[in-house]
Design an enzyme around this catalytic site. Structure first.
Site, mmCIF file in Angstrom:
data_model
loop_
_atom_site.group_PDB
_atom_site.id
_atom_site.type_symbol
_atom_site.label_atom_id
_atom_site.label_comp_id
_atom_site.label_asym_id
_atom_site.label_seq_id
_atom_site.Cartn_x
_atom_site.Cartn_y
_atom_site.Cartn_z
ATOM 1 N N ASP A 99 43.705 -5.909 -3.587
ATOM 2 C CA ASP A 99 43.737 -4.527 -3.162
ATOM 3 C C ASP A 99 44.264 -4.500 -1.729
ATOM 4 O O ASP A 99 44.202 -5.499 -1.021
ATOM 5 C CB ASP A 99 42.334 -3.911 -3.235
ATOM 6 C CG ASP A 99 42.405 -2.377 -3.223
ATOM 7 O OD1 ASP A 99 41.352 -1.746 -3.218
ATOM 8 O OD2 ASP A 99 43.534 -1.829 -3.189
ATOM 9 N N ASP B 284 39.083 -3.108 -12.972
ATOM 10 C CA ASP B 284 38.300 -4.030 -12.128
ATOM 11 C C ASP B 284 37.033 -3.287 -11.711
ATOM 12 O O ASP B 284 37.070 -2.053 -11.517
ATOM 13 C CB ASP B 284 39.100 -4.417 -10.880
ATOM 14 C CG ASP B 284 38.816 -3.447 -9.750
ATOM 15 O OD1 ASP B 284 39.486 -2.400 -9.709
ATOM 16 O OD2 ASP B 284 37.888 -3.723 -8.956
#
Ligand SMILES: Nc1cc(CSc2ncc[nH]2)c2nc(N)[nH]c(=O)c2c1
Length: 370
Positions: free
Chosen positions: A92, A267
């Protein structure tokens, strides 16, 4: 040119199953990506993670840029070598964690500035620096653009400004990333719960052009129902021939409903975080193993889940969690990740065999019964 071919092998309604082929291995979709925030999927070895069937894990730019630091990570050969995981890693971009974890932070057009939650040191994150850290220092197979996610509920004006800033940051992220053969860059759709803003975001992301597209701005407190209402339109605003990744999601029921609506990748910290606190996910729903009712329950946690962690008795796991034993956290994290992998594998099979609608009905009946 697209670095990672995405081959959809079957569809049922809006649901899809396929394979995203990357330089470090294939990712079977629908896919659940265990979260390895600080270069470890908490309480699990990489061999245990691999044994669950996970094809890819997540890393976190925010945490890794603070510790061990990007340049040190590169000197140590990058994240794959550092942690001994040779399959794909998605990272991320860090902006989301800054807003949820850092100390004082400021968002400006040029950059996000913040103080470390670890030692208070000052840091600057621009779209360009985030891409440099993800793709060049950490060595992520899939990098995420830097974006701004508004909390929920959001005023339309705030949601629009954050969505427009995210588009400009997406263009800067793409410019810094350039064209790479063995790495991919995903854009992130924003727009909170406003359909027209999500449409604008999707159209402008596609003009920039990404290798995959994430649905951001959900799992921020809106709840299952409101999330599903956005997913009734948001996935199909994104290109059908590229992976769609729903960030930060979710509970098992969220995955089933999102796959039904066209999402491919997920996720969430829930399986590992909940596992450390004694919650076990099973086909019959969640169990809180701290509960006294398990003190003498000698049945295995979930015989249907492959792997040693699922064969221990509930009584033993109850004891370990009540005693706050490290092994309790290890076994429940391992079981929960194994359950999420079994769930996505079952959905892939159901879509391939054209029986996902029945699978969805059966799952609701069995999983939300108790
Ligand atoms: N709910 C949610 C969760 C995450 C973190 S995903 C993650 N990072 C590390 C672990 N998991 C998000 N990340 C970004 N960049 N944008 C979002 O809108 C967003 C929304």
């Amino acid at each position: 040119m697209m670095p990672f071919p995405f081959e959809i092998s079957a569809t049922e309604g809006r649901a899809r199953t396929g394979v995203l082929k990357t330089a470090r291995g294939d990712i079977r979709t629908p896919a659940f990506m265990p979260v390895g925030t600080a270069a470890t999927v908490k309480a699990m070895t990489v061999d245990q993670v691999k044994a669950t069937g996970a094809d890819i894990i997540l890393g976190n730019t925010y945490h890794l840029m603070l510790r061990p630091g990007p340049e040190r990570m590169e000197r140590l050969g990058g994240l794959h070598k550092f942690m001994g995981w040779d399959k794909p890693i998605l990272t991320d971009s860090g902006g989301f964690q800054v807003m949820s974890l850092a100390g004082i932070s400021k968002v400006k057009e040029e950059a996000v500035t913040f103080s470390s939650h670890i030692d208070g040191s000052k840091h600057v994150l621009t779209p360009e620096r985030s891409i440099e850290i993800q793709a060049d220092r950490i060595g992520a197979d899939i990098s995420m653009q830097l974006d701004q996610c508004v909390s929920w509920p959001a005023e339309r004006d705030a949601a629009q400004k954050a969505m427009e800033l995210s588009i400009r940051w997406g263009a800067r992220s793409k410019a810094r990333f350039g064209e790479r053969e063995h790495q991919a860059l995903f854009g992130i759709q924003q727009g909170s719960t406003f359909e027209d803003l999500r449409r604008q975001s999707s159209d402008q992301l596609q003009e920039i052009g990404f290798d995959g597209y994430a649905i951001g701005g959900l799992a921020v407190g809106e709840g299952h129902q409101a999330m599903c209402e956005v997913l009734d339109y948001a996935p199909e605003m994104l290109p059908a021939d590229r992976p769609r990744y729903l960030m930060g999601v979710g509970k098992p029921i969220d995955l089933v409903e999102a796959v039904w609506r066209g999402v491919d990748m997920f996720d969430c910290v829930l399986p590992t975080r909940a596992g450390r606190h004694g919650q076990a996910w099973t086909w019959d729903g969640p169990l809180n193993l701290k509960n006294a009712r398990f003190a003498e329950d000698q049945n295995p946690l979930d015989p249907a889940i492959d792997g040693p962690s699922s064969q221990y008795s509930k009584a033993y796991l109850h004891h370990l969690i009540r005693a706050d034993e490290i092994l309790g956290k290890v076994l429940l994290s391992w079981h929960n990740i194994a359950f999420y992998q079994a769930l996505t594998a079952a959905m892939r099979a159901a879509i391939s065999e054209g029986r996902f609608e029945q699978f969805r009905r059966d799952f609701h009946a069995r999983h939300t019964s108790n």
